[in-house]
Scaffold this active site. Structure first.
Site, PDB file in Angstrom:
ATOM      1  N   ASP A 320       0.867  -1.181   0.000  1.00  0.00           N
ATOM      2  CA  ASP A 320       0.000   0.000   0.000  1.00  0.00           C
ATOM      3  C   ASP A 320       0.900   1.227   0.000  1.00  0.00           C
ATOM      4  O   ASP A 320       2.024   1.156  -0.479  1.00  0.00           O
ATOM      5  CB  ASP A 320      -0.951  -0.028   1.201  1.00  0.00           C
ATOM      6  CG  ASP A 320      -2.284   0.656   0.898  1.00  0.00           C
ATOM      7  OD1 ASP A 320      -2.264   1.822   0.496  1.00  0.00           O
ATOM      8  OD2 ASP A 320      -3.344   0.019   1.081  1.00  0.00           O
ATOM      9  N   HIS A 347       2.299   2.222  -3.170  1.00  0.00           N
ATOM     10  CA  HIS A 347       1.328   3.139  -3.759  1.00  0.00           C
ATOM     11  C   HIS A 347       1.711   4.598  -3.586  1.00  0.00           C
ATOM     12  O   HIS A 347       0.855   5.471  -3.702  1.00  0.00           O
ATOM     13  CB  HIS A 347      -0.059   2.891  -3.155  1.00  0.00           C
ATOM     14  CG  HIS A 347      -0.594   1.512  -3.417  1.00  0.00           C
ATOM     15  ND1 HIS A 347      -1.850   1.118  -3.013  1.00  0.00           N
ATOM     16  CD2 HIS A 347      -0.046   0.439  -4.033  1.00  0.00           C
ATOM     17  CE1 HIS A 347      -2.055  -0.146  -3.366  1.00  0.00           C
ATOM     18  NE2 HIS A 347      -0.967  -0.581  -3.980  1.00  0.00           N
TER      19      HIS A 347
END
Length: 544
Positions: A320, A347
């Site tokens: 993430d 991310h």
């Protein structure tokens, strides 16, 4: 502020950033020299040091013998014996005088591991995990359960149900240091509850991607409130959920840390998992191999709503956000410095999506990002929407080397499909200077997003921003209720260094876009030839 004064201000900032960045960005030599300290807007921060043994109040010996980064399943097959070292570690911390340190050390017979449930840190006390030592988290959800009885499952209950492995509230002058490892065992099969013998923590998390449910997994480190917290040298890996959450603190120093999920213990070299072994392809049985794309919600470093935050000389690869700066309540986030860091799968180094209470005075300096052509790879990002937006003001990115990232630049006020438009995002005084993207094998120049609301246009300066070969796609159809063509509602300032995508932006854009062309120089792109570092050279636990 009128358009002219805004442009002059950003040009001045860009020129200063250019001069400052050129001192180290040419070959990124500074990434190997930490003794000089890091200059921040609130002063020079020096590298932390390990305490003298005279300040060690207790030495706790390890009891477990891990093999290849794993504890044998027989060690905690009996769920009633899932966390045998919790008491010894917690007692040592509780009894340690303020200003001293608890040190976790090797056992007399070669033991190098601890197996524990949640630990509560204490103000004024530092936990020292010695080099070669690994603290493993329990795989029994009951050990983490906060009282709701649902830790370790995914369901429609949105309440917080799990304590973290390491917890703290309103801590002062505390931290976790040393060359050791904290391992959350995210890929280990749970030993109790409805998912016992069926799913791992990460399988539970993956259920949120195939159904409208909430995962109930513990974080590795969760601190709420306090001041002067230090993370130094430690590795945090394989978290069932977020790795590091430090919310509402004043003065955080995280230096030389490593964050990694999944580690080699739960994957294959190069993340080359065989077909049918990962969560997205396994049905009815637990997965046996994981990749960054299948370890959901494993944020790396989340300073939450904190101030005077330094993350330096660190390495992060997760499933993430690499970093998530948030501002959803309280007094917002301000005075943040991210310097000399290497980021891999993930991310992005992100602000948002909660920006309600504001983010200001943030600098990203000497950043290296290698996204490994992951379909979910993101570079630098500011994200929000009209249900949780606020002012993001004064953010500087200077000296960036990037490659194999699908979305290298994202400034998006339409991050989600906002239904109640009452809290509009506003991104002002954003600058990117001495940025060099060498391209992506899979995605070429990738995608660059510049999207804002007409009443709150994005104000951004680009200086010496260079993409090799194919330029990123910038003109795209709107998404999540944005204008039909992007970029939209952006005030661009270019220069003094050349911007390789300037002409493309000027030719392809939607409404509300303005340009100030201050390009007077054509410098060579930042030299990234020595910037990229293979993670396995700094951590043997990395699969790449």
């Amino acid at each position: 502020m009128n358009a002219k004064s805004f442009s002059q201000k950003l040009l001045a900032r860009a020129m200063c950033a250019s001069l400052g960045t050129m001192m180290f960005a040419t070959a990124f030599a500074a990434t190997t020299v930490s003794s000089l300290g890091v200059q921040t807007s609130w002063g020079t921060i020096s590298e932390p040091t390990l305490p003298d043994d005279s300040l060690v109040c207790a030495k706790v010996p390890a009891t477990q013998k891990p093999v290849n980064g794993l504890l044998d399943a027989s060690v905690d097959a009996d769920s009633s014996k899932s966390a045998p070292d919790t008491k010894s570690i917690q007692t040592a911390i509780d009894n340690c005088p303020v200003g001293e340190t608890v040190k976790l050390i090797a056992g007399n017979n070669g033991q190098s591991g601890f197996l524990t449930g949640p630990i509560t840190l204490k103000s004024g006390v530092t936990l020292w995990i010695d080099t070669g030592i690994t603290v493993f988290g329990s795989r029994n959800p009951a050990d983490y359960d906060s009282g709701l009885g649902i830790c370790g499952v995914a369901n429609t209950n949105g309440a917080s149900s799990c304590y973290a492995l390491f917890n703290g509230n309103h801590l002062t002058n505390s931290g976790i240091i040393g060359g050791g490892v904290i391992d959350g065992r995210g890929g280990a099969v749970l030993s109790k509850g409805p998912n016992a013998g069926i799913r791992t923590w990460w399988d539970v998390a993956y259920q949120t991607k195939i159904a409208k449910v909430t995962q109930h997994n513990p974080r590795l480190l969760n601190i709420n409130g306090g001041s002067n917290f230090t993370l130094y040298g430690v590795t945090l890996q394989n978290s069932p959920n977020f790795h590091v959450v430090l919310d509402g603190l004043d003065t955080i120093t995280a230096w030389g840390i490593k964050i990694l999920s999944p580690s080699l213990a739960y994957s294959k070299p190069g993340y080359a998992c065989a077909k049918g072994t990962t969560p997205d392809t396994v049905s009815g049985a637990y997965a046996t191999c994981f990749t960054p794309e299948t370890v959901k919600n494993t944020d790396g470093f989340d300073p939450g709503e904190s101030s005077h935050v330094l993350l330096a000389y660190s390495y992060i690869s997760t499933g993430d956000d690499h970093v998530a700066v948030k501002a959803g309540s309280g007094s917002g986030s301000q005075h943040l410095m991210f310097a000399h860091n290497h980021l891999y799968y993930g991310h992005g180094l992100s602000i948002g999506s909660e920006t309600n209470t504001g983010v200001s005075d943030m600098t990203v300096s000497d950043l290296v990002m290698d996204g490994h052509d992951s379909a979910q790879s993101v570079g630098i990002r500011i994200k929000s929407d009209a249900t949780r937006g606020g002012l993001v003001n004064g953010v500087t990115y200077q000296g960036v080397c990037m490659r194999n990232v699908r979305q290298p630049l994202v400034f998006d006020a339409f991050y989600s499909t906002a239904k109640s438009k009452t809290k509009y995002p506003s991104f002002k005084n954003i600058s990117v200077s001495n940025f060099h993207d060498t391209g992506s094998t899979a995605y070429g120049g990738g995608l660059a997003v510049f999207a804002a609301y007409s009443k709150y246009p994005l104000q951004i300066a680009l200086n010496n921003v260079q993409f090799d070969g194919a330029q990123p796609t910038t003109s795209m159809k709107g998404h999540n209720g944005s204008p039909s063509v992007l970029p939209a509602n952006v005030a661009f300032t270019f220069g003094p260094g050349a911007v390789s995508l300037a002409k493309q932006l000027e030719q392809q854009h939607g409404g509300g876009v303005s340009f100030v062309d201050g390009i007077t120089q054509n410098p060579a792109p930042v030299d990234c030839s020595n910037a990229f570092v293979t993670y396995s050279t700094v951590s043997p636990n990395a699969p790449f």
